[in-house]
Design a protein around this motif. Structure first.
Motif, PDB file in Angstrom:
ATOM      1  N   TYR A 170       0.834  -1.206   0.000  1.00  0.00           N
ATOM      2  CA  TYR A 170       0.000   0.000   0.000  1.00  0.00           C
ATOM      3  C   TYR A 170       0.867   1.254   0.000  1.00  0.00           C
ATOM      4  CZ  TYR A 170      -3.348   3.488   1.727  1.00  0.00           C
ATOM      5  OH  TYR A 170      -4.124   4.614   1.886  1.00  0.00           O
ATOM      6  N   ASN A 171       1.791   1.321   0.943  1.00  0.00           N
ATOM      7  CA  ASN A 171       2.650   2.508   1.041  1.00  0.00           C
ATOM      8  C   ASN A 171       3.563   2.658  -0.169  1.00  0.00           C
ATOM      9  OD1 ASN A 171       1.700   3.499   3.532  1.00  0.00           O
ATOM     10  ND2 ASN A 171       2.932   2.017   4.644  1.00  0.00           N
ATOM     11  N   ALA A 172       4.120   1.539  -0.626  1.00  0.00           N
ATOM     12  CA  ALA A 172       5.014   1.596  -1.789  1.00  0.00           C
ATOM     13  C   ALA A 172       4.250   2.011  -3.044  1.00  0.00           C
ATOM     14  CB  ALA A 172       5.694   0.247  -1.997  1.00  0.00           C
ATOM     15  N   ALA A 173       3.027   1.502  -3.220  1.00  0.00           N
ATOM     16  CA  ALA A 173       2.230   1.858  -4.391  1.00  0.00           C
ATOM     17  C   ALA A 173       1.966   3.363  -4.428  1.00  0.00           C
ATOM     18  CB  ALA A 173       0.910   1.087  -4.388  1.00  0.00           C
ATOM     19  N   LYS A 174       1.606   3.929  -3.288  1.00  0.00           N
ATOM     20  CA  LYS A 174       1.343   5.371  -3.237  1.00  0.00           C
ATOM     21  C   LYS A 174       2.616   6.168  -3.544  1.00  0.00           C
ATOM     22  CE  LYS A 174      -1.767   7.062  -0.543  1.00  0.00           C
ATOM     23  NZ  LYS A 174      -2.598   7.533   0.574  1.00  0.00           N
ATOM     24  N   ALA A 175       3.737   5.691  -3.023  1.00  0.00           N
ATOM     25  CA  ALA A 175       5.002   6.391  -3.263  1.00  0.00           C
ATOM     26  C   ALA A 175       5.392   6.323  -4.737  1.00  0.00           C
ATOM     27  CB  ALA A 175       6.096   5.785  -2.388  1.00  0.00           C
ATOM     28  N   TYR A 176       5.257   5.150  -5.349  1.00  0.00           N
ATOM     29  CA  TYR A 176       5.606   5.022  -6.764  1.00  0.00           C
ATOM     30  C   TYR A 176       4.680   5.858  -7.644  1.00  0.00           C
ATOM     31  CZ  TYR A 176       9.127   1.414  -6.125  1.00  0.00           C
ATOM     32  OH  TYR A 176      10.271   0.736  -5.770  1.00  0.00           O
ATOM     33  N   PHE A 177       3.400   5.915  -7.278  1.00  0.00           N
ATOM     34  CA  PHE A 177       2.469   6.754  -8.038  1.00  0.00           C
ATOM     35  C   PHE A 177       2.878   8.218  -7.941  1.00  0.00           C
ATOM     36  CE2 PHE A 177      -1.364   9.124  -8.917  1.00  0.00           C
ATOM     37  CZ  PHE A 177      -1.963   8.414  -9.947  1.00  0.00           C
ATOM     38  N   GLN A 178       3.233   8.632  -6.738  1.00  0.00           N
ATOM     39  CA  GLN A 178       3.685  10.007  -6.522  1.00  0.00           C
ATOM     40  C   GLN A 178       4.931  10.311  -7.345  1.00  0.00           C
ATOM     41  OE1 GLN A 178       4.683  10.820  -2.435  1.00  0.00           O
ATOM     42  NE2 GLN A 178       5.114  12.966  -2.783  1.00  0.00           N
ATOM     43  N   ASN A 179       5.802   9.306  -7.498  1.00  0.00           N
ATOM     44  CA  ASN A 179       7.045   9.488  -8.249  1.00  0.00           C
ATOM     45  C   ASN A 179       6.858   9.370  -9.764  1.00  0.00           C
ATOM     46  OD1 ASN A 179       8.210   9.658  -5.747  1.00  0.00           O
ATOM     47  ND2 ASN A 179       9.232   7.669  -5.826  1.00  0.00           N
ATOM     48  N   GLY A 180       5.653   9.022 -10.193  1.00  0.00           N
ATOM     49  CA  GLY A 180       5.417   8.825 -11.618  1.00  0.00           C
ATOM     50  C   GLY A 180       5.912   7.498 -12.140  1.00  0.00           C
ATOM     51  N   GLU A 181       6.204   6.544 -11.255  1.00  0.00           N
ATOM     52  CA  GLU A 181       6.645   5.195 -11.647  1.00  0.00           C
ATOM     53  C   GLU A 181       5.420   4.287 -11.614  1.00  0.00           C
ATOM     54  OE1 GLU A 181      10.506   3.890 -10.007  1.00  0.00           O
ATOM     55  OE2 GLU A 181      10.518   5.801  -8.940  1.00  0.00           O
ATOM     56  N   TYR A 182       4.612   4.388 -12.681  1.00  0.00           N
ATOM     57  CA  TYR A 182       3.270   3.819 -12.642  1.00  0.00           C
ATOM     58  C   TYR A 182       3.255   2.301 -12.752  1.00  0.00           C
ATOM     59  CZ  TYR A 182       2.105   8.701 -13.139  1.00  0.00           C
ATOM     60  OH  TYR A 182       2.025  10.058 -12.938  1.00  0.00           O
ATOM     61  N   MET A 183       4.251   1.695 -13.381  1.00  0.00           N
ATOM     62  CA  MET A 183       4.263   0.244 -13.487  1.00  0.00           C
ATOM     63  C   MET A 183       4.245  -0.397 -12.103  1.00  0.00           C
ATOM     64  SD  MET A 183       7.176  -2.334 -14.966  1.00  0.00           S
ATOM     65  CE  MET A 183       8.181  -2.033 -13.498  1.00  0.00           C
ATOM     66  N   TRP A 184       5.155   0.026 -11.214  1.00  0.00           N
ATOM     67  CA  TRP A 184       5.205  -0.564  -9.875  1.00  0.00           C
ATOM     68  C   TRP A 184       4.011  -0.134  -9.042  1.00  0.00           C
ATOM     69  CZ3 TRP A 184       7.545  -4.759  -9.252  1.00  0.00           C
ATOM     70  CH2 TRP A 184       8.727  -5.038  -9.945  1.00  0.00           C
TER      71      TRP A 184
END
Length: 352
Positions: A170-184
């Motif tokens: 959950y936390n990693a998904a939100k962080a990757y979305f924030q970073n624009g790394e949408y695959m992860w």
């Protein structure tokens, strides 16, 4: 400042509350614990604390009871009493993962970040494969960090150490979305949804999953022409997991060229799986795609995608679909209940 920190902690802190002292045989004790839990769920912290205190007098060696009392004081924002309650357990050989998690959260709420980190590190020394403690470590790092890279490292480590623990995804998904790394963000969001399918966080992840696919679609819809007569730009694919993902999406992106809706997204994901399994499944193991393939083979992929995206995309359309296909929903839910998704330690991760 202390109020802001406490708000952040209460929002991020996950204490998996359950009835304490399940090994105790006294019906009276069980009744007291049940009452304490009801008071706690109603935010009646004074009565909950009174009940837990009474229960501890009856079972003074029960770690879970002392932890639940400390958690009650924590929620009440009586941090001094929370600390006094948890410290004897923390300093004993009986301290478990949740004890370290709660003790660290109490110190963090008091503004003692260094001590909180030290407690989590001690917990990881004792429980080196604890997804819960890696999640807590990431939460500690994200509060005062300039970016989420250090927290992401801890959440990813927690995912690799204990793949079945949901909150790191959950936390990693939100962080990757924030970073624009949408695959992860997509992979981790869908993983979380399957591991924790019926909470408020699940709804949050479903919205983010749909938004993530829209972001991927917008990135893939670049109309810029490639260079003429340049074999490197037109033929060479990036040889890694991300490159394989991009190629599998790009090859099938036409499925949503006439509009972005659940039906077209389902078709894209179906064709993605076919392409992935034919070209990359052996090279890049990913249990989520294996699980999706099982859902397809069992005839539930349309219902699965409606479950993921339908309500968050268009609640009115989803209600109409659900009314028309009641049996499909029921069949999928029964199948899923008997076939829960379990991540694999061999799965590809960003750290690999």
């Amino acid at each position: 400042m202390r109020k802001v920190v406490m708000t952040l902690i209460l929002g991020a802190f996950l204490y998996p509350f359950t009835l304490s002292a399940q090994t105790e045989n006294s019906p009276e004790l069980q009744q007291i614990i049940t009452s304490a839990g009801k008071f706690l769920s109603q935010n009646d912290f004074d009565n909950a604390a009174a009940m837990y205190t009474q229960a501890i007098r009856m079972a003074p060696e029960n770690v879970a009871l002392r932890r639940d009392l400390a958690y009650t004081y924590f929620l009440k924002k009586d941090l001094d009493r929370a600390k006094q309650t948890i410290e004897p357990v923390l300093n004993s050989s009986s301290a478990d993962e949740q004890t370290f998690q709660l003790a660290a959260a109490i110190e963090q709420a008091n503004g003692n970040f260094a001590k909180a980190k030290k407690i989590v590190s001690s917990g990881l020394d004792k429980f080196p494969n604890s997804g819960l403690l890696y999640n807590m470590k990431g939460n500690l790092l994200i509060v005062d960090a300039k970016n989420n890279s250090s927290a992401l490292k801890e959440w990813n480590t927690g995912i690799q150490k204990e793949p079945a623990y949901p909150t790191n995804y959950y936390n990693a998904a939100k962080a990757y979305f924030q970073n624009g790394e949408y695959m992860w963000a997509l992979i981790y969001a869908e993983t979380f949804i399957n591991l924790e399918p019926y909470t408020a966080k699940t709804v949050d992840m479903k919205r983010m999953l749909l938004d993530g696919y829209k972001k991927v679609f917008s990135q893939m819809s670049d109309n810029t022409l490639p260079e003429f007569n340049n074999s490197k730009s037109t033929q060479k694919q990036k040889n890694d997991f991300a490159g394989a993902f991009k190629q599998s999406i790009n090859t099938n992106i036409s499925t949503i060229s006439d509009g972005f809706d659940v039906d077209n997204l389902t078709m894209l994901r179906t064709r993605f799986l076919v392409y992935w399994n034919n070209n990359f499944a052996q090279q890049y193991p990913q249990s989520l795609y294996t699980y999706q393939t099982r859902i397809v083979k069992n005839g539930h992929f349309n219902a699965y995608n409606q479950w993921l995206f339908g309500a968050v995309d268009n609640s009115q359309n989803f209600t109409a679909w659900a009314t028309q296909f009641k049996d499909a929903i029921k069949s999928f839910e029964m199948w899923k209940q008997n076939n829960p998704y379990l991540p694999n330690v061999a799965d590809e991760h960003p750290a690999k």
